[in-house]
Design an enzyme around this catalytic site. Structure first.
Site, PDB file in Angstrom:
ATOM      1  N   ASP A   1      40.923  34.092  33.859  1.00 49.72           N
ATOM      2  CA  ASP A   1      40.984  33.133  35.600  1.00 49.72           C
ATOM      3  C   ASP A   1      40.351  32.279  35.716  1.00 49.72           C
ATOM      4  OD1 ASP A   1      41.651  35.592  36.675  1.00 49.72           O
ATOM      5  OD2 ASP A   1      39.967  35.927  37.185  1.00 49.72           O
TER       6      ASP A   1
ATOM      7  N   ASP B   1      36.555  46.416  38.957  1.00 46.43           N
ATOM      8  CA  ASP B   1      37.193  45.014  39.157  1.00 46.43           C
ATOM      9  C   ASP B   1      37.174  44.265  40.571  1.00 46.43           C
ATOM     10  OD1 ASP B   1      38.794  45.151  36.964  1.00 46.43           O
ATOM     11  OD2 ASP B   1      40.848  45.943  38.621  1.00 46.43           O
TER      12      ASP B   1
END
Length: 627
Positions: free
Chosen positions: A188, A410
């Site tokens: 990310d 998540d």
């Protein structure tokens, strides 16, 4: 993890390593500095996965087998499928500094390295996959997997000295010179610098991302046997022309900031912790015309021509080589959750003449939107880990890997206080119509814990929807049949009526006058509690597991115990705290009230102590004493 990415022993087999015996979480390990560099056992190879066994994390395998045990009585076929993948290799996440020594979520780095040495067979190499994931200002465009370090100069100092240096000192120890360490570098991070610089938090994080990633690459690439793969998001994030161009520019800039330049990067990894399909078999041509329009212009693809990870890795490889990266650069794809099988998977292309209908009926990706990244409902496990797959030659794939261990959340679907810096991201809320998704619902599963915690419901769905379908061949789908006959081996009693498992009940006049109270686990011995802690200074983190060892489900639970040395709970998750003083009373959360027979629930908490932290000596569940 952000946008479309968020952030436990069987037989060893070639290229997929075996697991070892069950693990008991040990006390924190001390990091020892070594000034003498490791002696290389081999020169780094082109593809570290080829000809090697792969490390199986026994902690993850234990979770899988426990899950299989919990569904055995209700769905033995599903349980068999779970056991069939319990020895698959998954990556080990170093998602905060405490993970290096070990914390409530699992053992530390040395544990896994030592286990890998135990799993190593003779002279055959073994690969251990390690996720480096703790940048200052981590996950700047989301909340579910924010990290512990702020985007400041002090945060960067701690990242370098207390995190990266601590990891590299361990990896460089001579005893580990025969291991191949494959790293996934900071999921990310760099992709956010391409697409999300409109967000002030990403603007603030940019210099720390670049310098932090460059430092990690420099230090790790100095260790023989380490192979660095940089996270490159996925097709639904960087697949557009401008995003692809910008991301390669950023990758190139950061590579040139390292001590070895392009040589500090062995390859790139896509789809980390995401559910984007490897291949859209019924949508091979983005330019195909339907209703007079190319299918890439549909609402779902929004003019992005990279429909899947095969498309994105091929395009990324071409762009990287053109930018100066060596032609032997390799790609990894995380296939842990991108299978999209199950009853809703299409079997052929649509025959509709309406563009959006055609795309929606043809795509295997069943998310509401390609930006829906959190605990996607309907997803399934994808391709099993595999070295050098040949399916997509233009992608230059080194391997299919499971970076995200299937079954780990998540992010939480509602706010859950925690000590990891992880916030509540409404992209994980199934009731939220997200502006990022053009007002559509997120499609996230309900009842999710914070990121990285075991998510039972999700794992069951991932296994059920796996594509390719998991073959439990060779695994007994019902290894523990529920035959209550206490003397089945008596040769003098052949039990002529197989429908009557106990033809001679011991007390036919008393059929158990209280069998219908599912909230009462019964007498002592019908529940079991495991209590473990990780201590530091005047604080500790505790993990508590409750197992229902009775034959009845428990619907609504309350666990009571007394701290023997005046300890206090300061923060609790996955349950509700109604404690008073040293007497702790913990009740179920709204999403985990039921403990089926043989099933285990888990909660955790942070607490304080005065230098003495003995464990409670007894536990009662709904008034019954547990063992």
């Amino acid at each position: 993890m952000e946008d479309c990415v968020t952030p436990r022993m069987t037989t060893l087999r070639k290229n997929i390593a075996a697991a070892t015996a069950g693990m008991v979480l040990a006390a924190p390990l001390a990091v020892t500095a070594f000034t003498t560099p490791a002696v290389a056992a081999e020169t780094n190879v082109d593809n570290p996965f080829v000809g090697a066994d792969w490390y199986v994390n026994p902690y993850w395998s234990d979770n899988v087998n426990e899950e299989a045990d919990s569904v055995q009585s209700s769905d033995p076929t599903l349980a068999a499928k779970m056991r069939a993948i319990a020895d698959e290799p998954t990556a080990v996440w170093m998602d905060r500094t405490s993970a290096i020594e070990g914390n409530v979520d699992g053992p530390g780095l040395r544990f896994h390295l030592d286990e890998a040495l135990e799993q190593k067979q003779g002279n055959d190499p073994i690969v251990l996959q390690l996720v480096i994931y703790n940048l200052p200002g981590r996950d700047c465009y989301a909340l579910a997997s924010n990290g512990e370090l702020p985007a400041t100069a002090e945060g960067l100092r701690k990242y370098k000295e207390e995190y990266i240096d601590a990891i590299t000192e361990i990896l460089a120890e001579p005893k580990y010179r025969d291991l191949r360490i494959v790293t996934t570098i900071e999921p990310d991070s760099l992709p956010n610098l391409t697409t999300n610089m409109h967000d002030p938090k990403c603007v603030e994080a940019e210099p720390y991302y670049k310098e932090g990633v460059a430092y990690a690459l420099s230090e790790l690439s100095d260790i023989q046997g380490v192979y660095n793969y940089v996270d490159a998001a996925h097709s639904g994030w960087l697949g557009w022309e401008d995003n692809a161009t910008g991301s390669v520019q950023t990758f190139t800039e950061v590579a040139q900031m390292t001590n070895k330049g392009f040589d500090s990067i062995h390859g790139f990894v896509t789809n980390t912790a995401n559910t984007t399909p490897l291949n859209e078999p019924f949508l091979p041509d983005p330019s195909k015309q339907v209703g007079g329009q190319p299918i890439r212009s549909s609402d779902y693809y929004e003019w992005n021509t990279a429909f899947d990870e095969a498309d994105w890795t091929a395009d990324l490889y071409r762009r990287l080589v053109a930018a100066g990266f060596p032609s032997d650069i390799g790609m990894l794809v995380d296939t842990s959750r991108n299978g999209w099988g199950g009853p809703d998977r299409p079997t052929a292309a649509s025959t509709s003449s309406d563009l959006n209908t055609y795309v929606d009926q043809s795509r295997v990706d069943q998310r509401t939107h390609r930006g829906a990244w959190c605990n996607a409902a309907g997803a399934g496990i994808g391709e099993r880990p595999q070295a050098a797959p040949t399916d997509f030659p233009n992608s230059h794939l080194d391997a299919y890997v499971w970076v995200k261990p299937p079954g780990e959340s998540d992010g939480s679907s509602s706010e859950i206080p925690n000590d990891e810096g992880k916030g509540f991201d409404r992209m994980c809320d199934p009731t939220f119509n997200s502006p990022k998704l053009n007002g559509l619902l997120t499609g996230a599963l309900p009842n999710a814990p914070v990121s990285g915690k075991w998510f039972s419901e999700q794992f069951q769905e991932l296994v059920a929807n796996a594509y390719p379908v998991i073959d439990p061949d060779g695994v007994d789908p019902d290894p523990e049949p529920t035959d209550p006959d206490p003397e089945p081996t008596d040769p003098t009693d052949p039990d002529p009526d197989p429908t009557d498992p106990d033809p001679e009940p011991t007390d036919p006049t008393d059929p158990d006058p209280e069998p219908t109270d599912p909230t009462d686990p019964g007498e002592g011995g019908t529940c079991d509690v495991t209590y473990t802690t990780n201590d530091w200074n005047s604080g500790f983190t505790a993990t508590v597991k409750i197992t229902n060892t009775s034959t009845q489900p428990i619907n609504g639970w309350s666990l009571a115990f007394t701290f023997p040395a005046g300890q206090q709970i300061t923060n609790l998750w996955s349950a509700t705290n109604t404690s008073t003083g040293s007497t702790a009373t913990i009740t179920n959360a709204a999403w985990n009230p039921t403990i089926n027979a043989g099933q285990t629930v888990e909660f955790g908490f942070n607490g304080t102590h005065n230098g003495n932290n003995p464990a409670p000596t007894s536990f009662t569940l709904n008034g019954a004493t547990c063992s």
